[in-house]
Design a protein around this motif. Structure first.
Motif, PDB file in Angstrom:
ATOM      1  N   GLY A 125      49.515  61.136  58.929  1.00  0.00           N
ATOM      2  CA  GLY A 125      49.254  59.813  58.371  1.00  0.00           C
ATOM      3  C   GLY A 125      50.187  58.753  58.918  1.00  0.00           C
ATOM      4  N   CYS A 149      40.931  57.638  60.158  1.00  0.00           N
ATOM      5  CA  CYS A 149      41.233  58.483  58.988  1.00  0.00           C
ATOM      6  C   CYS A 149      41.213  59.973  59.318  1.00  0.00           C
ATOM      7  CB  CYS A 149      40.238  58.202  57.867  1.00  0.00           C
ATOM      8  SG  CYS A 149      40.319  56.511  57.217  1.00  0.00           S
ATOM      9  N   ARG A 157      43.961  58.613  53.402  1.00  0.00           N
ATOM     10  CA  ARG A 157      42.713  57.899  53.710  1.00  0.00           C
ATOM     11  C   ARG A 157      42.602  56.622  52.887  1.00  0.00           C
ATOM     12  NH1 ARG A 157      38.701  62.422  52.399  1.00  0.00           N
ATOM     13  NH2 ARG A 157      37.267  60.670  52.199  1.00  0.00           N
ATOM     14  N   MET A 160      44.867  54.066  54.437  1.00  0.00           N
ATOM     15  CA  MET A 160      44.341  53.539  55.693  1.00  0.00           C
ATOM     16  C   MET A 160      43.179  52.578  55.443  1.00  0.00           C
ATOM     17  SD  MET A 160      44.501  53.266  58.933  1.00  0.00           S
ATOM     18  CE  MET A 160      45.723  54.516  59.341  1.00  0.00           C
ATOM     19  N   SER A 178      33.936  56.717  62.681  1.00  0.00           N
ATOM     20  CA  SER A 178      34.427  57.756  61.781  1.00  0.00           C
ATOM     21  C   SER A 178      33.301  58.699  61.409  1.00  0.00           C
ATOM     22  CB  SER A 178      35.026  57.138  60.508  1.00  0.00           C
ATOM     23  OG  SER A 178      35.442  58.146  59.620  1.00  0.00           O
ATOM     24  N   ASP A 183      33.974  57.069  53.465  1.00  0.00           N
ATOM     25  CA  ASP A 183      34.975  56.050  53.790  1.00  0.00           C
ATOM     26  C   ASP A 183      34.320  54.824  54.409  1.00  0.00           C
ATOM     27  OD1 ASP A 183      36.918  57.723  52.850  1.00  0.00           O
ATOM     28  OD2 ASP A 183      37.691  58.299  54.820  1.00  0.00           O
TER      29      ASP A 183
END
Length: 224
Positions: A125, A149, A157, A160, A178, A183
């Motif tokens: 991360g 992510c 996540r 972010m 992604s 997300d």
């Protein structure tokens, strides 16, 4: 901000991007979705001019600055976050006296205030957040985020995605790729779903806010 028109690219006779067209509006988060091998990364590399297109047009307004965060960022493990940003700042010809001030602001923005930690001790991360800070050097007009992510836990996540929302509020135009569709629902305004280099589906935020989830739209577009 960015217009792609009839873009194509082949490797060894195999078309990986096939007559692709889409337009990103200024100040929006645009989703570039698709299964593995759909042509997303090749499209990104052509926009960045890291890979030469075979045909088509990539239209970007003159003097537009683009920041890029790769899917798997790598930084020298013996450097600190501040030293990484100073290095990339020097490559961008940011004056030396501004490098540390800019670096501290960006590290604070992405939640890496402690600039004494060496990269080799960074978590996944932390690396992703540093990659975002690096992409923001030079105050770019647009950001290209490739799997920002990827590999992050639930809290990572969320952090972010909040950063991405913050970038949008700052007026940044964002192209985001992604595989985590849940997300993408939280941040994207519109986008496309690719399969075998072609656009299978175009969608806008209201399409998955009304009835179908983005996952359902994706499955219908590319098949189970």
């Amino acid at each position: 901000m960015i217009t792609i028109s009839n873009l194509s690219k082949s490797y060894k006779g195999k078309k990986v991007v096939d007559n692709l067209s889409f337009t990103m509006k200024e100040g929006e988060v645009f989703a570039l979705l698709g299964s593995n091998g759909a042509g997303k990364s090749t499209t990104i590399k052509m926009i960045l001019d890291l890979v030469k297109k075979d045909s088509g047009e990539i239209m970007i307004p003159p003097n537009t600055v683009i920041g890029y965060s790769p899917e798997t960022p790598y930084f020298p493990p013996f450097l600190t976050g501040m030293e990484v940003l100073s290095y990339y700042g020097a490559l961008q010809k940011i004056p030396q006296k501004e490098q540390r001030e800019t670096g501290k602001k960006l590290l604070t923005l992405v939640g890496l205030e402690d600039d004494s930690t060496k990269i080799r001790f960074y978590s996944k991360g932390m690396l992703q957040r540093l990659a975002l800070a690096q992409a923001l050097l030079g105050d770019p007009d647009a950001l290209i985020l490739d799997e920002p992510c990827a590999g992050l836990d639930a809290m990572g996540r969320i952090e972010m995605l909040n950063l991405i929302k913050g970038m949008k509020k700052m007026g940044k135009t964002i192209l985001m790729n992604s595989h985590i569709l849940n997300d993408m629902e939280k941040v994207c305004d519109e986008g496309i779903i690719m399969q075998k280099g072609k656009v299978m589906q175009r969608f806008k935020k209201e399409d998955f806010e009304k009835e179908n989830s983005l996952e359902e739209i994706f499955i219908k577009a590319v098949g189970a």
